[in-house]
Design a protein around this motif. Sequence first.
Motif, PDB file in Angstrom:
ATOM      1  N   ARG A  43       0.836  -1.205   0.000  1.00 14.64           N
ATOM      2  CA  ARG A  43       0.000   0.000   0.000  1.00 14.64           C
ATOM      3  C   ARG A  43       0.871   1.254   0.000  1.00 14.64           C
ATOM      4  O   ARG A  43       0.513   2.279  -0.590  1.00 14.64           O
ATOM      5  CB  ARG A  43      -0.906   0.022   1.230  1.00 14.64           C
ATOM      6  N   SER A  44       2.012   1.178   0.676  1.00 14.65           N
ATOM      7  CA  SER A  44       2.900   2.333   0.747  1.00 14.65           C
ATOM      8  C   SER A  44       3.632   2.572  -0.565  1.00 14.65           C
ATOM      9  O   SER A  44       4.111   3.682  -0.807  1.00 14.65           O
ATOM     10  CB  SER A  44       3.928   2.126   1.867  1.00 14.65           C
ATOM     11  N   LEU A  45       3.723   1.545  -1.414  1.00 14.62           N
ATOM     12  CA  LEU A  45       4.511   1.665  -2.638  1.00 14.62           C
ATOM     13  C   LEU A  45       3.664   1.912  -3.876  1.00 14.62           C
ATOM     14  O   LEU A  45       3.912   2.849  -4.627  1.00 14.62           O
ATOM     15  CB  LEU A  45       5.370   0.410  -2.820  1.00 14.62           C
ATOM     16  N   PHE A  46       2.631   1.074  -4.105  1.00 15.70           N
ATOM     17  CA  PHE A  46       1.944   1.220  -5.399  1.00 15.70           C
ATOM     18  C   PHE A  46       0.465   0.850  -5.412  1.00 15.70           C
ATOM     19  O   PHE A  46      -0.246   1.262  -6.329  1.00 15.70           O
ATOM     20  CB  PHE A  46       2.655   0.366  -6.468  1.00 15.70           C
ATOM     21  N   VAL A  47      -0.071   0.110  -4.454  1.00 19.02           N
ATOM     22  CA  VAL A  47      -1.478  -0.294  -4.487  1.00 19.02           C
ATOM     23  C   VAL A  47      -2.322   0.796  -3.828  1.00 19.02           C
ATOM     24  O   VAL A  47      -2.016   1.244  -2.721  1.00 19.02           O
ATOM     25  CB  VAL A  47      -1.694  -1.633  -3.759  1.00 19.02           C
ATOM     26  N   CYS A  48      -3.373   1.232  -4.504  1.00 14.30           N
ATOM     27  CA  CYS A  48      -4.211   2.304  -3.954  1.00 14.30           C
ATOM     28  C   CYS A  48      -5.685   1.927  -4.034  1.00 14.30           C
ATOM     29  O   CYS A  48      -6.083   1.048  -4.815  1.00 14.30           O
ATOM     30  CB  CYS A  48      -3.966   3.617  -4.686  1.00 14.30           C
ATOM     31  N   ASP A  49      -6.488   2.592  -3.212  1.00 14.14           N
ATOM     32  CA  ASP A  49      -7.933   2.387  -3.240  1.00 14.14           C
ATOM     33  C   ASP A  49      -8.511   2.851  -4.576  1.00 14.14           C
ATOM     34  O   ASP A  49      -7.963   3.748  -5.232  1.00 14.14           O
ATOM     35  CB  ASP A  49      -8.604   3.191  -2.126  1.00 14.14           C
ATOM     36  N   ARG A  50      -9.611   2.240  -4.942  1.00 11.09           N
ATOM     37  CA  ARG A  50     -10.341   2.715  -6.112  1.00 11.09           C
ATOM     38  C   ARG A  50     -10.864   4.129  -5.844  1.00 11.09           C
ATOM     39  O   ARG A  50     -11.309   4.457  -4.737  1.00 11.09           O
ATOM     40  CB  ARG A  50     -11.515   1.782  -6.413  1.00 11.09           C
ATOM     41  N   LYS A  51     -10.807   4.985  -6.855  1.00 11.03           N
ATOM     42  CA  LYS A  51     -11.240   6.373  -6.705  1.00 11.03           C
ATOM     43  C   LYS A  51     -12.761   6.458  -6.561  1.00 11.03           C
ATOM     44  O   LYS A  51     -13.513   5.832  -7.308  1.00 11.03           O
ATOM     45  CB  LYS A  51     -10.794   7.204  -7.908  1.00 11.03           C
ATOM     46  N   THR A  52     -13.171   7.234  -5.556  1.00 12.48           N
ATOM     47  CA  THR A  52     -14.589   7.511  -5.335  1.00 12.48           C
ATOM     48  C   THR A  52     -14.764   9.015  -5.145  1.00 12.48           C
ATOM     49  O   THR A  52     -13.801   9.787  -5.232  1.00 12.48           O
ATOM     50  CB  THR A  52     -15.111   6.767  -4.086  1.00 12.48           C
ATOM     51  N   VAL A  53     -15.971   9.442  -4.828  1.00 13.93           N
ATOM     52  CA  VAL A  53     -16.232  10.871  -4.644  1.00 13.93           C
ATOM     53  C   VAL A  53     -15.631  11.406  -3.351  1.00 13.93           C
ATOM     54  O   VAL A  53     -15.671  12.620  -3.111  1.00 13.93           O
ATOM     55  CB  VAL A  53     -17.753  11.155  -4.662  1.00 13.93           C
ATOM     56  N   ILE A  54     -15.049  10.540  -2.503  1.00 13.53           N
ATOM     57  CA  ILE A  54     -14.429  11.015  -1.271  1.00 13.53           C
ATOM     58  C   ILE A  54     -12.914  10.768  -1.284  1.00 13.53           C
ATOM     59  O   ILE A  54     -12.264  10.870  -0.242  1.00 13.53           O
ATOM     60  CB  ILE A  54     -15.057  10.357  -0.024  1.00 13.53           C
ATOM     61  N   SER A  55     -12.347  10.483  -2.445  1.00 15.97           N
ATOM     62  CA  SER A  55     -10.913  10.199  -2.537  1.00 15.97           C
ATOM     63  C   SER A  55     -10.104  11.487  -2.590  1.00 15.97           C
ATOM     64  O   SER A  55     -10.521  12.490  -3.167  1.00 15.97           O
ATOM     65  CB  SER A  55     -10.613   9.359  -3.782  1.00 15.97           C
ATOM     66  N   GLY A  56      -8.912  11.438  -1.978  1.00 15.78           N
ATOM     67  CA  GLY A  56      -7.956  12.533  -2.055  1.00 15.78           C
ATOM     68  C   GLY A  56      -6.786  12.121  -2.933  1.00 15.78           C
ATOM     69  O   GLY A  56      -6.943  11.383  -3.894  1.00 15.78           O
ATOM     70  N   GLY A  57      -5.585  12.601  -2.608  1.00 11.87           N
ATOM     71  CA  GLY A  57      -4.402  12.256  -3.385  1.00 11.87           C
ATOM     72  C   GLY A  57      -3.304  13.287  -3.208  1.00 11.87           C
ATOM     73  O   GLY A  57      -3.395  14.187  -2.360  1.00 11.87           O
ATOM     74  N   GLU A  58      -2.286  13.169  -3.995  1.00  7.52           N
ATOM     75  CA  GLU A  58      -1.122  14.039  -3.871  1.00  7.52           C
ATOM     76  C   GLU A  58      -1.505  15.505  -4.061  1.00  7.52           C
ATOM     77  O   GLU A  58      -2.205  15.864  -5.005  1.00  7.52           O
ATOM     78  CB  GLU A  58      -0.066  13.646  -4.904  1.00  7.52           C
ATOM     79  N   GLY A  59      -1.067  16.341  -3.131  1.00 13.76           N
ATOM     80  CA  GLY A  59      -1.355  17.770  -3.193  1.00 13.76           C
ATOM     81  C   GLY A  59      -2.639  18.189  -2.506  1.00 13.76           C
ATOM     82  O   GLY A  59      -2.878  19.389  -2.305  1.00 13.76           O
ATOM     83  N   PHE A  60      -3.468  17.236  -2.100  1.00 15.74           N
ATOM     84  CA  PHE A  60      -4.761  17.571  -1.497  1.00 15.74           C
ATOM     85  C   PHE A  60      -4.599  18.167  -0.104  1.00 15.74           C
ATOM     86  O   PHE A  60      -5.546  18.769   0.419  1.00 15.74           O
ATOM     87  CB  PHE A  60      -5.655  16.329  -1.419  1.00 15.74           C
ATOM     88  N   GLU A  61      -3.420  18.001   0.520  1.00 19.44           N
ATOM     89  CA  GLU A  61      -3.227  18.570   1.850  1.00 19.44           C
ATOM     90  C   GLU A  61      -3.303  20.093   1.847  1.00 19.44           C
ATOM     91  O   GLU A  61      -3.479  20.716   2.899  1.00 19.44           O
ATOM     92  CB  GLU A  61      -1.877  18.120   2.436  1.00 19.44           C
ATOM     93  N   PHE A  62      -3.177  20.712   0.670  1.00 21.16           N
ATOM     94  CA  PHE A  62      -3.232  22.174   0.567  1.00 21.16           C
ATOM     95  C   PHE A  62      -4.619  22.687   0.200  1.00 21.16           C
ATOM     96  O   PHE A  62      -4.819  23.897   0.081  1.00 21.16           O
ATOM     97  CB  PHE A  62      -2.207  22.660  -0.457  1.00 21.16           C
ATOM     98  N   TRP A  63      -5.558  21.792  -0.026  1.00 18.44           N
ATOM     99  CA  TRP A  63      -6.909  22.223  -0.417  1.00 18.44           C
ATOM    100  C   TRP A  63      -7.659  22.802   0.790  1.00 18.44           C
ATOM    101  O   TRP A  63      -7.462  22.367   1.929  1.00 18.44           O
ATOM    102  CB  TRP A  63      -7.680  21.040  -0.992  1.00 18.44           C
ATOM    103  N   PRO A  64      -8.550  23.779   0.580  1.00 17.80           N
ATOM    104  CA  PRO A  64      -9.347  24.343   1.679  1.00 17.80           C
ATOM    105  C   PRO A  64     -10.167  23.265   2.381  1.00 17.80           C
ATOM    106  O   PRO A  64     -10.591  22.280   1.760  1.00 17.80           O
ATOM    107  CB  PRO A  64     -10.257  25.354   0.972  1.00 17.80           C
ATOM    108  N   ARG A  65     -10.392  23.463   3.660  1.00 24.87           N
ATOM    109  CA  ARG A  65     -11.039  22.451   4.499  1.00 24.87           C
ATOM    110  C   ARG A  65     -12.328  22.965   5.136  1.00 24.87           C
ATOM    111  O   ARG A  65     -12.535  24.166   5.316  1.00 24.87           O
ATOM    112  CB  ARG A  65     -10.095  22.017   5.613  1.00 24.87           C
ATOM    113  N   LYS A  66     -13.184  22.005   5.490  1.00 26.71           N
ATOM    114  CA  LYS A  66     -14.336  22.248   6.336  1.00 26.71           C
ATOM    115  C   LYS A  66     -14.278  21.243   7.476  1.00 26.71           C
ATOM    116  O   LYS A  66     -13.701  20.152   7.336  1.00 26.71           O
ATOM    117  CB  LYS A  66     -15.650  22.095   5.557  1.00 26.71           C
ATOM    118  N   LEU A  67     -14.889  21.613   8.589  1.00 31.98           N
ATOM    119  CA  LEU A  67     -14.851  20.763   9.776  1.00 31.98           C
ATOM    120  C   LEU A  67     -16.253  20.634  10.340  1.00 31.98           C
ATOM    121  O   LEU A  67     -16.949  21.638  10.522  1.00 31.98           O
ATOM    122  CB  LEU A  67     -13.903  21.365  10.818  1.00 31.98           C
TER     123      LEU A  67
END
Length: 482
Positions: free
Chosen positions: A223-247
């Motif tokens: 999982r740390s190297l190459f296997v990832c979850d299937r993309k859904t409407v709640i998936s993130g990814g590289e660079g998403f840590e900078f996206w605006p947030r809601k809590l």
Amino acid sequence: MTSRETFSDEPLSPAGRLFIDPKTDVVIHCIAVSKNPIDLDVAKTALKSSVMVQHPRFCSLLVRDENGFEHWRRTELDIDRHFIVIKNRLNKSGKFVGENETQGFDDDDGDGDGEGAVNQYVADLSVSSPLSMDKPLWELHLLKAHNCVVFRIHHALGDGFSLMSMLMAGSEKVDVPAAVPPIKTEGIKSGKRRDWFWLLSLLWGVFKMVRYTLVFVLEFVVRSLFVCDRKTVISGGEGFEFWPRKLATAKFLLEDMKEVKRAIPNTTINDVLLAMVSSGLSRYLEHRTPNALHEGLRLTGVAMVNVRANPRLQELSKVIEKNSKARWGNKFGATLIPVFHHKGGNNPLQYLKRAKVMNDKKKHSMEAYFTYKIRDLVMTLLGPKYVCLLYYKLLCNTTFTISNFVGPLEHITLAGHPVSNIKFNTSSLPQAISMHMLSYAGRVEMQLLVAKDIIPDPEFLAKCFQDALLEMKMAAIATNKA
């Protein structure tokens, strides 16, 4: 600044180095709401004499030497630089409003603290406001109009276990019960007789531990190297840590979770939590993408697990003493938490049964311990850059982060102010959703930090989790009566 002859620099731990990398930089936010208005002078006086500012980590700068290695260096602490006072009210957008303005002010949550406004304020902090490196890595934001304080503490200072021990040490119970005498228990009499059943059970237990550990650690690596979850409407990814947030906050009663737990023998609160998350996410996905996902679709979460020899909360004196088995710092391993998408059925307790099966396997493994050792091995052989890359890739390949902490069992006071509720979360990660749950005096609150362009309605997601627990509770009551 104190002289280096008085205090020598202390090297940053391997886990601490993980949390200062720009890609995995993590700040912990602890929100404490007072029942009464907060007196600024009283709060400052209490903080100056508190155990927190006496701890070396909280009065040390993070510095780098000529070789690029990070160290803690003691410094004189200026409390005023760590206090940020917000006098005006905030609206639901986290913006300041004038004294006569009320439009958009959230004051209908039952506690009168403008929970939606405070949540958005913290959500904005999680993306846009890193801690300054020219002072010790913590801040205290006082939101006077909301009777609320937000502690911002860099994860390099310590993990949830350490910080919860400090919170307990710096608080007092509202009602101190009479001392309960210790229960005397007789030691188990040891005998020489051992039967074959005992030996076979032991061997079977060892076999399961080895088997599950190998399977889960291998899964962690891939999982740390190459296997990832299937993309859904709640998936993130590289660079998403900078996206605006809601809590948003999902609220539960601990007694409801215990009611569900009683429906199936040998079930734990963590089993109920996992079942609730699985059911809630399934509900939300069906709402956003009806009939678009196949039955049994896997979504993977990441949980950081305490790997100390004594995992229970200890007195702070035991946590900070040298060579303690419950020592201060960041001592955790990563565990993968799979949940599966299922369409609504007739028996909500099926989620609980599936969760129990998975958690039982996790309990029989040493996944967290070995992932902790893998991190230290990579740090030693390749350096912090590759450890950060490993964990960042793991977060990009999974769907959510989840944590669960046991907080104070009774109501407490901080600096003489009675606390109505406590909750916590962390700064944003490349995943689009992180869930942080904390229990306090019979109530449980889950903070849902989401990328608002991916999950624009976190309040509805919180309701999905709440409805999932209530539905399981109704089924559990029917089962327990039968």
